[in-house]
Design a protein around this motif. Sequence first.
Motif, mmCIF file in Angstrom:
data_model
loop_
_atom_site.group_PDB
_atom_site.id
_atom_site.type_symbol
_atom_site.label_atom_id
_atom_site.label_comp_id
_atom_site.label_asym_id
_atom_site.label_seq_id
_atom_site.Cartn_x
_atom_site.Cartn_y
_atom_site.Cartn_z
ATOM 1 N N MET A 1 0.853 -1.176 0.000
ATOM 2 C CA MET A 1 0.000 0.000 0.000
ATOM 3 C C MET A 1 0.894 1.233 0.000
ATOM 4 S SD MET A 1 -3.012 1.005 2.625
ATOM 5 C CE MET A 1 -2.243 1.863 3.962
ATOM 6 N N SER A 2 0.561 2.203 -0.850
ATOM 7 C CA SER A 2 1.319 3.450 -0.858
ATOM 8 C C SER A 2 0.382 4.596 -0.515
ATOM 9 C CB SER A 2 1.985 3.657 -2.216
ATOM 10 O OG SER A 2 1.213 4.432 -3.052
ATOM 11 N N ILE A 3 0.931 5.547 0.191
ATOM 12 C CA ILE A 3 0.155 6.723 0.609
ATOM 13 C C ILE A 3 0.758 7.941 -0.060
ATOM 14 C CG2 ILE A 3 -0.522 8.166 2.548
ATOM 15 C CD1 ILE A 3 -0.315 5.677 4.301
ATOM 16 N N LEU A 4 -0.062 8.665 -0.793
ATOM 17 C CA LEU A 4 0.377 9.898 -1.439
ATOM 18 C C LEU A 4 0.066 11.056 -0.503
ATOM 19 C CD1 LEU A 4 1.452 11.366 -3.930
ATOM 20 C CD2 LEU A 4 -0.891 11.444 -4.778
ATOM 21 N N MET A 5 1.087 11.799 -0.119
ATOM 22 C CA MET A 5 0.894 12.934 0.777
ATOM 23 C C MET A 5 1.061 14.228 -0.008
ATOM 24 S SD MET A 5 2.625 11.728 4.292
ATOM 25 C CE MET A 5 1.814 13.031 5.179
ATOM 26 N N THR A 6 0.224 15.169 0.268
ATOM 27 C CA THR A 6 0.276 16.475 -0.371
ATOM 28 C C THR A 6 0.699 17.501 0.656
ATOM 29 O OG1 THR A 6 -1.505 15.868 -1.868
ATOM 30 C CG2 THR A 6 -1.058 18.199 -1.628
ATOM 31 N N ARG A 7 1.669 18.334 0.294
ATOM 32 C CA ARG A 7 2.116 19.407 1.185
ATOM 33 C C ARG A 7 1.028 20.473 1.267
ATOM 34 N NH1 ARG A 7 7.729 22.076 0.281
ATOM 35 N NH2 ARG A 7 8.277 20.771 2.013
ATOM 36 N N THR A 8 0.783 20.951 2.476
ATOM 37 C CA THR A 8 -0.164 22.037 2.691
ATOM 38 C C THR A 8 0.574 23.200 3.322
ATOM 39 O OG1 THR A 8 -1.992 20.495 2.988
ATOM 40 C CG2 THR A 8 -2.311 22.706 3.822
ATOM 41 N N THR A 9 0.401 24.370 2.725
ATOM 42 C CA THR A 9 1.041 25.590 3.203
ATOM 43 C C THR A 9 -0.045 26.612 3.494
ATOM 44 O OG1 THR A 9 2.948 25.138 1.783
ATOM 45 C CG2 THR A 9 2.739 27.372 2.632
ATOM 46 N N ALA A 10 0.020 27.259 4.638
ATOM 47 C CA ALA A 10 -0.957 28.279 5.005
ATOM 48 C C ALA A 10 -0.311 29.657 4.901
ATOM 49 C CB ALA A 10 -1.464 28.047 6.421
ATOM 50 N N ARG A 21 -4.999 28.661 2.165
ATOM 51 C CA ARG A 21 -4.231 27.424 2.283
ATOM 52 C C ARG A 21 -3.925 26.950 0.861
ATOM 53 N NH1 ARG A 21 -7.270 25.097 5.729
ATOM 54 N NH2 ARG A 21 -8.821 24.452 4.233
ATOM 55 N N ILE A 22 -2.708 26.520 0.622
ATOM 56 C CA ILE A 22 -2.309 25.974 -0.671
ATOM 57 C C ILE A 22 -1.930 24.516 -0.468
ATOM 58 C CG2 ILE A 22 -0.651 26.100 -2.569
ATOM 59 C CD1 ILE A 22 -0.434 29.090 -2.004
ATOM 60 N N SER A 23 -2.564 23.632 -1.240
ATOM 61 C CA SER A 23 -2.263 22.205 -1.179
ATOM 62 C C SER A 23 -1.560 21.805 -2.462
ATOM 63 C CB SER A 23 -3.546 21.390 -1.023
ATOM 64 O OG SER A 23 -4.191 21.723 0.177
ATOM 65 N N GLY A 24 -0.391 21.241 -2.342
ATOM 66 C CA GLY A 24 0.393 20.842 -3.506
ATOM 67 C C GLY A 24 1.831 21.278 -3.349
ATOM 68 N N GLU A 25 2.590 21.066 -4.374
ATOM 69 C CA GLU A 25 4.018 21.381 -4.353
ATOM 70 C C GLU A 25 4.313 22.673 -5.107
ATOM 71 O OE1 GLU A 25 6.265 19.643 -2.616
ATOM 72 O OE2 GLU A 25 4.628 18.360 -1.939
ATOM 73 N N PHE A 26 5.356 23.361 -4.684
ATOM 74 C CA PHE A 26 5.863 24.525 -5.408
ATOM 75 C C PHE A 26 6.964 24.028 -6.337
ATOM 76 C CE2 PHE A 26 4.310 26.358 -1.402
ATOM 77 C CZ PHE A 26 3.429 27.290 -1.911
ATOM 78 N N GLU A 27 6.794 24.235 -7.626
ATOM 79 C CA GLU A 27 7.763 23.745 -8.595
ATOM 80 C C GLU A 27 8.931 24.704 -8.810
ATOM 81 O OE1 GLU A 27 4.402 23.737 -9.338
ATOM 82 O OE2 GLU A 27 4.132 21.607 -8.958
ATOM 83 N N HIS A 28 8.681 25.995 -8.625
ATOM 84 C CA HIS A 28 9.715 26.997 -8.890
ATOM 85 C C HIS A 28 9.708 28.058 -7.798
ATOM 86 C CE1 HIS A 28 10.114 25.380 -12.916
ATOM 87 N NE2 HIS A 28 8.810 25.469 -13.036
ATOM 88 N N SER A 29 10.866 28.612 -7.540
ATOM 89 C CA SER A 29 10.968 29.775 -6.661
ATOM 90 C C SER A 29 11.997 30.726 -7.253
ATOM 91 C CB SER A 29 11.382 29.359 -5.244
ATOM 92 O OG SER A 29 12.665 28.792 -5.262
ATOM 93 N N PHE A 30 11.739 32.001 -7.117
ATOM 94 C CA PHE A 30 12.619 33.016 -7.673
ATOM 95 C C PHE A 30 12.767 34.171 -6.688
ATOM 96 C CE2 PHE A 30 10.518 31.064 -11.327
ATOM 97 C CZ PHE A 30 11.610 30.692 -12.076
ATOM 98 N N SER A 52 2.346 25.083 -10.050
ATOM 99 C CA SER A 52 1.568 24.905 -11.284
ATOM 100 C C SER A 52 0.378 23.975 -11.096
ATOM 101 C CB SER A 52 2.465 24.396 -12.408
ATOM 102 O OG SER A 52 2.969 23.117 -12.096
ATOM 103 N N THR A 53 0.441 23.056 -10.142
ATOM 104 C CA THR A 53 -0.653 22.105 -9.954
ATOM 105 C C THR A 53 -1.323 22.224 -8.592
ATOM 106 O OG1 THR A 53 0.893 20.438 -9.147
ATOM 107 C CG2 THR A 53 0.411 20.419 -11.510
ATOM 108 N N ALA A 54 -0.853 23.106 -7.751
ATOM 109 C CA ALA A 54 -1.413 23.244 -6.407
ATOM 110 C C ALA A 54 -2.778 23.936 -6.470
ATOM 111 C CB ALA A 54 -0.463 24.047 -5.524
ATOM 112 N N THR A 55 -3.556 23.735 -5.434
ATOM 113 C CA THR A 55 -4.866 24.375 -5.342
ATOM 114 C C THR A 55 -4.900 25.302 -4.138
ATOM 115 O OG1 THR A 55 -5.752 22.537 -4.058
ATOM 116 C CG2 THR A 55 -6.082 22.453 -6.428
#
Length: 73
Positions: A1-10, A21-30, A52-55
């Motif tokens: 069994m695998s568990i997919l975890m999503t990062r949550t940032t407030a 609240r943002i759920s997902g990963e940050f792909e880029h930072s500048f 790009s894919t976070a909500t």
Amino acid sequence: MSILMTRTTAGACLCGTVRFRISGEFEHSFLCHCARCRKDTGSAHAANLFPSTATRTWISGHDSIQICQVPDT
């Protein structure tokens, strides 16, 4: 069994009226050093994260948000 975890940032504005609240990963930072970012942050640069894919979920204050469209120069 695998568990997919999503990062949550407030986050929030400085006075706390707007909260989100943002759920997902940050792909880029500048770090931007342009005049507008320096003026906006009052420092030598602005740190920007791009997901790009976070909500985003508004927790409070969505009706207090204003958009400023910067004219082309």
